[in-house]
Enzyme design. Sequence first.
Site, mmCIF file in Angstrom:
data_model
loop_
_atom_site.group_PDB
_atom_site.id
_atom_site.type_symbol
_atom_site.label_atom_id
_atom_site.label_comp_id
_atom_site.label_asym_id
_atom_site.label_seq_id
_atom_site.Cartn_x
_atom_site.Cartn_y
_atom_site.Cartn_z
ATOM 1 N N LYS A 23 0.822 -1.213 0.000
ATOM 2 C CA LYS A 23 0.000 0.000 0.000
ATOM 3 C C LYS A 23 0.855 1.262 0.000
ATOM 4 O O LYS A 23 0.361 2.340 -0.331
ATOM 5 C CB LYS A 23 -0.973 0.009 1.177
ATOM 6 C CG LYS A 23 -0.399 0.322 2.539
ATOM 7 C CD LYS A 23 -1.479 0.283 3.602
ATOM 8 C CE LYS A 23 -0.945 0.646 4.990
ATOM 9 N NZ LYS A 23 -0.520 2.038 5.082
ATOM 10 N N ASP A 24 2.142 1.134 0.363
ATOM 11 C CA ASP A 24 3.031 2.286 0.371
ATOM 12 C C ASP A 24 3.837 2.423 -0.918
ATOM 13 O O ASP A 24 4.589 3.394 -1.077
ATOM 14 C CB ASP A 24 3.989 2.190 1.563
ATOM 15 C CG ASP A 24 3.260 2.232 2.895
ATOM 16 O OD1 ASP A 24 2.228 2.924 2.978
ATOM 17 O OD2 ASP A 24 3.708 1.565 3.840
ATOM 18 N N ARG A 76 -7.916 8.938 4.403
ATOM 19 C CA ARG A 76 -8.944 7.991 3.929
ATOM 20 C C ARG A 76 -9.814 7.526 5.090
ATOM 21 O O ARG A 76 -11.049 7.521 4.987
ATOM 22 C CB ARG A 76 -8.253 6.790 3.269
ATOM 23 C CG ARG A 76 -9.184 5.636 2.935
ATOM 24 C CD ARG A 76 -8.400 4.410 2.511
ATOM 25 N NE ARG A 76 -7.484 3.959 3.542
ATOM 26 C CZ ARG A 76 -7.831 3.211 4.586
ATOM 27 N NH1 ARG A 76 -9.111 2.838 4.755
ATOM 28 N NH2 ARG A 76 -6.933 2.808 5.476
ATOM 29 N N ARG A 77 -9.197 7.132 6.196
ATOM 30 C CA ARG A 77 -9.972 6.699 7.361
ATOM 31 C C ARG A 77 -10.768 7.863 7.941
ATOM 32 O O ARG A 77 -11.943 7.712 8.295
ATOM 33 C CB ARG A 77 -9.036 6.125 8.430
ATOM 34 C CG ARG A 77 -8.392 4.799 8.013
ATOM 35 C CD ARG A 77 -7.342 4.362 9.022
ATOM 36 N NE ARG A 77 -6.690 3.125 8.589
ATOM 37 C CZ ARG A 77 -5.394 2.868 8.753
ATOM 38 N NH1 ARG A 77 -4.605 3.761 9.337
ATOM 39 N NH2 ARG A 77 -4.878 1.722 8.346
ATOM 40 N N ARG A 133 0.595 10.359 15.297
ATOM 41 C CA ARG A 133 1.841 9.982 14.633
ATOM 42 C C ARG A 133 2.595 8.954 15.465
ATOM 43 O O ARG A 133 2.311 8.734 16.637
ATOM 44 C CB ARG A 133 2.710 11.225 14.411
ATOM 45 C CG ARG A 133 2.099 12.243 13.455
ATOM 46 C CD ARG A 133 1.963 11.692 12.058
ATOM 47 N NE ARG A 133 1.207 12.586 11.170
ATOM 48 C CZ ARG A 133 0.935 12.313 9.910
ATOM 49 N NH1 ARG A 133 1.361 11.173 9.369
ATOM 50 N NH2 ARG A 133 0.228 13.152 9.182
ATOM 51 N N ARG A 141 1.629 4.638 19.158
ATOM 52 C CA ARG A 141 0.216 5.020 19.127
ATOM 53 C C ARG A 141 -0.576 4.298 20.213
ATOM 54 O O ARG A 141 -1.441 4.891 20.863
ATOM 55 C CB ARG A 141 -0.365 4.715 17.742
ATOM 56 C CG ARG A 141 0.286 5.524 16.636
ATOM 57 C CD ARG A 141 -0.341 5.267 15.284
ATOM 58 N NE ARG A 141 0.480 5.800 14.215
ATOM 59 C CZ ARG A 141 0.082 5.932 12.950
ATOM 60 N NH1 ARG A 141 -1.135 5.565 12.607
ATOM 61 N NH2 ARG A 141 0.892 6.437 12.049
ATOM 62 N N CYS A 176 -0.478 7.250 -1.740
ATOM 63 C CA CYS A 176 -0.809 6.591 -0.472
ATOM 64 C C CYS A 176 -1.413 7.569 0.530
ATOM 65 O O CYS A 176 -1.929 7.155 1.567
ATOM 66 C CB CYS A 176 0.415 5.900 0.122
ATOM 67 S SG CYS A 176 1.793 7.011 0.489
#
Length: 242
Positions: A14-15, A61-62, A79, A85, A172
């Site tokens: 995905k990256d 996106r989220r 971040r 996190r 991305c």
Amino acid sequence: MLDGEVDLGVHSAKDLPTDLPEGLEIAGVLDREDPRDAYIGHVSSLGDVPEGARIGTSSLRRRSQILARRPDLNVVDVRGNVDTRLEKLEKGEFDGLILAAAGMHRLGRAVEISFVLEFDEVIPAPAQGVVAIEARHSEDRPVTAAESITDRGALGRMSAERSLASALDATCNTPLGAVATLEHGGMMRLRAFCGLPDGSEWLRDEMEMDASEPEALGLALAERMRSAGATDILARAEEIAA
């Protein structure tokens, strides 16, 4: 890799940019981990998240999809790596986090997932959960080695998702989701979403086609989404995010 110092590169697919540097290709992909997004917190569904809850994510996106469904939530940027996190969540800086389920599984922390977000709630990033193997076009031996361990189903699904992302000029960091699934009768279904970061305007669509034509499926759905206004939505999203 282009200098010949290594034969293969292993990446989170995905990256990877949809336009790879000249001379390189995705030579193989491993069996796909769960592509869905996951919620980490103290509730069992998105509907149970309290009004005004502070939800952490680094993904536009989220953010877009969560706010499209729950505009009453306070979605804020977070971040750091997964461990950082989760530490912030434990310290009470957030009421919940949204992370990739694949990452939680691979780090051995899947037990901390409260629930996964199904595709009808939040569509994942293109190629989320896929590990891709990159190689030089000109080197037969590394390419053959990568192909020998490739999961063909995962490759086909990734190809449809990346085809759509490329056709919509997405990166991305674009608020674009795309996920393909294999269906009965040799069909493939591709679902996609694009929207503004605040969730105030969005577009969602899906299409099915023979699974033997994943790139064509991605291009066809991208074209239909463009006709419905996806290009304008993503251009405005990029301006807002800049």
